[in-house]
Design a protein around this motif. Structure first.
Motif, PDB file in Angstrom:
ATOM      1  N   GLN A 129     107.967  28.242  52.151  1.00  0.00           N
ATOM      2  CA  GLN A 129     106.573  28.673  52.247  1.00  0.00           C
ATOM      3  C   GLN A 129     105.940  28.013  53.466  1.00  0.00           C
ATOM      4  O   GLN A 129     105.626  26.821  53.460  1.00  0.00           O
ATOM      5  N   VAL A 130     105.749  28.788  54.539  1.00  0.00           N
ATOM      6  CA  VAL A 130     105.163  28.256  55.762  1.00  0.00           C
ATOM      7  C   VAL A 130     103.660  28.096  55.611  1.00  0.00           C
ATOM      8  O   VAL A 130     103.080  27.075  55.971  1.00  0.00           O
ATOM      9  N   SER A 131     102.993  29.138  55.080  1.00  0.00           N
ATOM     10  CA  SER A 131     101.555  29.105  54.847  1.00  0.00           C
ATOM     11  C   SER A 131     101.232  30.099  53.743  1.00  0.00           C
ATOM     12  O   SER A 131     102.139  30.680  53.137  1.00  0.00           O
ATOM     13  N   SER A 132      99.939  30.284  53.496  1.00  0.00           N
ATOM     14  CA  SER A 132      99.552  31.220  52.448  1.00  0.00           C
ATOM     15  C   SER A 132      99.953  32.649  52.781  1.00  0.00           C
ATOM     16  O   SER A 132     100.109  33.480  51.888  1.00  0.00           O
ATOM     17  N   TYR A 133     100.127  32.960  54.064  1.00  0.00           N
ATOM     18  CA  TYR A 133     100.420  34.324  54.484  1.00  0.00           C
ATOM     19  C   TYR A 133     101.707  34.402  55.297  1.00  0.00           C
ATOM     20  O   TYR A 133     101.853  35.300  56.120  1.00  0.00           O
ATOM     21  N   GLU A 134     102.640  33.510  55.050  1.00  0.00           N
ATOM     22  CA  GLU A 134     103.911  33.561  55.779  1.00  0.00           C
ATOM     23  C   GLU A 134     104.978  32.779  55.029  1.00  0.00           C
ATOM     24  O   GLU A 134     104.713  31.696  54.502  1.00  0.00           O
ATOM     25  N   VAL A 135     106.161  33.358  54.960  1.00  0.00           N
ATOM     26  CA  VAL A 135     107.322  32.669  54.405  1.00  0.00           C
ATOM     27  C   VAL A 135     108.377  32.594  55.495  1.00  0.00           C
ATOM     28  O   VAL A 135     108.479  33.478  56.352  1.00  0.00           O
ATOM     29  N   GLY A 136     109.154  31.520  55.470  1.00  0.00           N
ATOM     30  CA  GLY A 136     110.168  31.293  56.476  1.00  0.00           C
ATOM     31  C   GLY A 136     111.573  31.426  55.918  1.00  0.00           C
ATOM     32  O   GLY A 136     111.770  31.521  54.705  1.00  0.00           O
ATOM     33  N   PRO A 137     112.572  31.465  56.769  1.00  0.00           N
ATOM     34  CA  PRO A 137     113.958  31.587  56.312  1.00  0.00           C
ATOM     35  C   PRO A 137     114.384  30.352  55.535  1.00  0.00           C
ATOM     36  O   PRO A 137     113.781  29.279  55.656  1.00  0.00           O
TER      37      PRO A 137
ATOM     38  N   ASN B 158     106.796  39.079  54.370  1.00  0.00           N
ATOM     39  CA  ASN B 158     105.847  38.647  55.390  1.00  0.00           C
ATOM     40  C   ASN B 158     104.882  39.760  55.770  1.00  0.00           C
ATOM     41  O   ASN B 158     103.699  39.502  56.048  1.00  0.00           O
ATOM     42  N   GLU B 159     105.350  40.999  55.796  1.00  0.00           N
ATOM     43  CA  GLU B 159     104.465  42.118  56.109  1.00  0.00           C
ATOM     44  C   GLU B 159     103.419  42.312  55.013  1.00  0.00           C
ATOM     45  O   GLU B 159     102.262  42.629  55.298  1.00  0.00           O
ATOM     46  N   ILE B 160     103.817  42.121  53.754  1.00  0.00           N
ATOM     47  CA  ILE B 160     102.843  42.217  52.655  1.00  0.00           C
ATOM     48  C   ILE B 160     101.804  41.110  52.767  1.00  0.00           C
ATOM     49  O   ILE B 160     100.596  41.345  52.617  1.00  0.00           O
ATOM     50  N   LEU B 161     102.253  39.891  53.059  1.00  0.00           N
ATOM     51  CA  LEU B 161     101.329  38.773  53.194  1.00  0.00           C
ATOM     52  C   LEU B 161     100.400  38.959  54.398  1.00  0.00           C
ATOM     53  O   LEU B 161      99.201  38.655  54.329  1.00  0.00           O
ATOM     54  N   GLU B 162     100.943  39.461  55.497  1.00  0.00           N
ATOM     55  CA  GLU B 162     100.124  39.695  56.685  1.00  0.00           C
ATOM     56  C   GLU B 162      99.074  40.770  56.413  1.00  0.00           C
ATOM     57  O   GLU B 162      97.917  40.648  56.838  1.00  0.00           O
ATOM     58  N   LEU B 163      99.473  41.811  55.715  1.00  0.00           N
ATOM     59  CA  LEU B 163      98.523  42.875  55.380  1.00  0.00           C
ATOM     60  C   LEU B 163      97.411  42.348  54.471  1.00  0.00           C
ATOM     61  O   LEU B 163      96.237  42.685  54.654  1.00  0.00           O
ATOM     62  N   ASP B 164      97.772  41.511  53.502  1.00  0.00           N
ATOM     63  CA  ASP B 164      96.754  40.943  52.614  1.00  0.00           C
ATOM     64  C   ASP B 164      95.785  40.041  53.373  1.00  0.00           C
ATOM     65  O   ASP B 164      94.595  39.984  53.050  1.00  0.00           O
ATOM     66  N   GLU B 165      96.302  39.345  54.374  1.00  0.00           N
ATOM     67  CA  GLU B 165      95.430  38.492  55.177  1.00  0.00           C
ATOM     68  C   GLU B 165      94.404  39.348  55.933  1.00  0.00           C
ATOM     69  O   GLU B 165      93.224  38.993  56.024  1.00  0.00           O
ATOM     70  N   GLU B 166      94.844  40.482  56.465  1.00  0.00           N
ATOM     71  CA  GLU B 166      93.925  41.356  57.182  1.00  0.00           C
ATOM     72  C   GLU B 166      92.882  41.951  56.243  1.00  0.00           C
ATOM     73  O   GLU B 166      91.708  42.080  56.601  1.00  0.00           O
ATOM     74  N   VAL B 167      93.307  42.331  55.023  1.00  0.00           N
ATOM     75  CA  VAL B 167      92.361  42.879  54.053  1.00  0.00           C
ATOM     76  C   VAL B 167      91.324  41.832  53.669  1.00  0.00           C
ATOM     77  O   VAL B 167      90.129  42.127  53.552  1.00  0.00           O
ATOM     78  N   ARG B 168      91.762  40.628  53.473  1.00  0.00           N
ATOM     79  CA  ARG B 168      90.821  39.572  53.089  1.00  0.00           C
ATOM     80  C   ARG B 168      89.860  39.251  54.233  1.00  0.00           C
ATOM     81  O   ARG B 168      88.670  39.001  54.011  1.00  0.00           O
ATOM     82  N   ARG B 169      90.363  39.267  55.458  1.00  0.00           N
ATOM     83  CA  ARG B 169      89.489  38.988  56.599  1.00  0.00           C
ATOM     84  C   ARG B 169      88.511  40.137  56.849  1.00  0.00           C
ATOM     85  O   ARG B 169      87.363  39.918  57.237  1.00  0.00           O
ATOM     86  N   GLN B 170      88.952  41.382  56.620  1.00  0.00           N
ATOM     87  CA  GLN B 170      88.107  42.545  56.888  1.00  0.00           C
ATOM     88  C   GLN B 170      87.109  42.816  55.767  1.00  0.00           C
ATOM     89  O   GLN B 170      85.945  43.125  56.035  1.00  0.00           O
ATOM     90  N   PHE B 171      87.577  42.713  54.507  1.00  0.00           N
ATOM     91  CA  PHE B 171      86.739  43.112  53.378  1.00  0.00           C
ATOM     92  C   PHE B 171      86.467  41.975  52.389  1.00  0.00           C
ATOM     93  O   PHE B 171      85.701  42.164  51.448  1.00  0.00           O
ATOM     94  N   GLY B 172      87.122  40.841  52.548  1.00  0.00           N
ATOM     95  CA  GLY B 172      86.939  39.756  51.595  1.00  0.00           C
ATOM     96  C   GLY B 172      87.508  40.062  50.232  1.00  0.00           C
ATOM     97  O   GLY B 172      86.979  39.627  49.209  1.00  0.00           O
ATOM     98  N   ALA B 173      88.604  40.820  50.166  1.00  0.00           N
ATOM     99  CA  ALA B 173      89.191  41.241  48.894  1.00  0.00           C
ATOM    100  C   ALA B 173      90.542  40.570  48.690  1.00  0.00           C
ATOM    101  O   ALA B 173      91.337  40.452  49.623  1.00  0.00           O
TER     102      ALA B 173
END
Length: 465
Positions: A77-85, A162-177
């Motif tokens: 677990q690299v961060s809340s919105y990224e996982v590593g190998p 990682n793509e799911i986490l990245e997408l969720d980060e964008e949704v939270r930044r754009q809409f706060g959801a």
């Protein structure tokens, strides 16, 4: 997705100055909402912690089982919105577990063709014997293929996460959801799988005559592990599809807010009809100024839809071989157990409670897995295809809006969204019906073979003098 797929690249955007207020979620559960709106915060937002966005925390139990069995990489677990190998130690552990699995598979295949397995897998009818052996070989093939495909798709699975986490980060930044849902069904299925496999082993042990050898115990244990882990991976794939479904549903609800608002207001004298499928986002046209956000929202929704389609296709690519093998194995297991139930019910002698319980346990397990997989694929596919249908109903006030919608609709018309079993057939809500139709046909063939064998036993051919 084809390389010519139209994609809108949207520049980095700041959070909206006046975000939508908190709204009621349609996924409300006793524990928490599927997605909630965070109130606008004054000043810079605090850094996120690992537990603030638990998209994969909901399926942590089932992922732990898959990690321990080598089917999933033990990622970092690299961060809340990224996982590593995985680290070298975890990678070696997964490689070692997969090696042990393949070694046991070879041992089991060897044992099945020796007299050691006679006390476990033996029947008095030739048709029953053939069915048992085909079912066993399909079980071994399905699990071996699952291990092989999971090992090959390690990087692809991490990329999907990682793509799911990245997408969720964008949704939270754009809409706060926060797009989360209670995936309690995965834990329930995991407990059900473990309980059914343990119950089946107990039934098999009680049915064996004489003393069971150590080889037979190994065969039984590994047979249960193979079935259990394959079923667990199917539940995991269904959970991933549910995650994608929630995100498709989120963008569809955003678009639903712009549907038919002005026309209904003019026709109803300011009163709008309540739509059944709009229950978490009020129509933005209740305030005409909110229509100004449509270009910004539509660009974000288009890009989010493209990313979800890429994730959707990635999950299909990682699971298609496993799904083909599992569906074939489940089809044959359901058929043979229905056939055994028919034999027991129509037998002239005493009905065996052990065999009846054995058949019912297998039927409950595989039918529930097939129903879960079909429903998850059907819901996700329906939501993915519904985006263009909802957007086609959006009333655009300006020429600019119409041009934006036309581009998306043109792309959607040329793009067919389906979740397939390696391209052989689509998996959706009708799959369960198709499987049971095929089971009925094959069951009739098996019954005819049984009747032919019974007639040969009752009417032996007289010897020629």
């Amino acid at each position: 997705m084809s390389p010519n797929t139209w994609v809108i690249e949207m520049p980095t955007q700041k959070a909206r100055a006046h975000p939508f207020p908190r709204r009621i979620s349609p996924y409300r559960t006793p524990s928490r909402d599927a997605f909630t709106r965070d109130p606008p915060a004054m000043g810079p937002s605090p850094p996120l912690k690992n537990h603030d966005h638990p998209v994969f925390e909901d399926i942590r139990t089932i992922m732990s089982v898959l990690k321990a069995s080598g089917l999933m990489p033990i990622y970092e677990q690299v961060s809340s919105y990224e996982v590593g190998p995985p680290t070298k130690t975890n990678e070696f552990y997964s490689f070692f577990v997969r090696g042990v699995v393949h070694a046991l598979t070879i041992f089991n295949i060897y044992s099945l063709f020796t007299p050691n397995s006679a006390q476990l897998f033996y029947s008095y009818r030739e048709t029953d014997n053939v069915n048992q052996w085909i079912e066993l070989l399909l079980c071994i093939l399905t699990y071996t293929l699952t291990v092989f495909v999971c090992a090959r798709n390690t990087k692809n699975m991490l990329r999907i996460m990682n793509e799911i986490l990245e997408l969720d980060e964008e949704v939270r930044r754009q809409f706060g959801a926060n797009l989360n849902q209670d995936f309690g069904f995965s834990v329930k299925f995991l407990v059900g799988i473990a309980a059914s496999q343990a119950y089946i082993i107990v039934l098999k042990i009680y049915a064996v005559q004489g003393v069971i050898t150590s080889t037979s115990y190994i065969l039984l244990a590994f047979y249960a592990i193979q079935n259990g882990l394959t079923a667990t991976y199917i539940v995991f794939a269904s959970a991933l599809l549910r995650i994608v479904y929630i995100r498709f549903h989120f963008i569809n609800q955003l678009l639903n807010g712009y549907t038919y608002g002005p026309q209904q207001k003019r026709k109803g004298g300011g009163r709008r009809r309540q739509r059944d499928n709009i229950n978490s986002y009020p129509n933005p046209n209740s305030n005409p100024a909110i229509m100004e956000h449509f270009p910004e929202d539509s660009l974000f929704i288009y890009r989010m839809h493209n990313k979800l389609l890429r994730i959707y296709k990635g999950i299909n690519d990682c699971c298609n071989l496993i799904l083909v093998s599992f569906l074939g194995y489940s089809f044959y297991t359901v058929t043979t157990n229905c056939y055994n139930l028919f034999v027991q019910i129509t037998a002239k002698g005493m009905v065996s409670p052990n065999i009846l319980q054995w058949c019912l346990a297998w039927l409950c397990l595989h039918v529930s897995l097939l129903a879960l997989l079909s429903r998850s694929c059907g819901l996700t596919t329906r939501e993915a295809n519904a985006t263009s249908q909802i957007l086609a109903r959006v009333y655009a006030k300006c020429r600019e809006y119409k041009n934006m919608i036309d581009k998306f609709l043109t792309k959607s018309i040329k793009q067919e969204v389906q979740f397939t079993a390696y391209g052989f057939f689509a998996i959706d809500n009708s799959t369960l019906f198709k499987i049971f139709s095929a089971v009925t046909t094959y069951l009739v063939i098996l019954i005819q073979f049984k009747q032919l064998e019974d007639s040969k036993v009752e009417d032996p051919v007289p010897e020629q003098t």
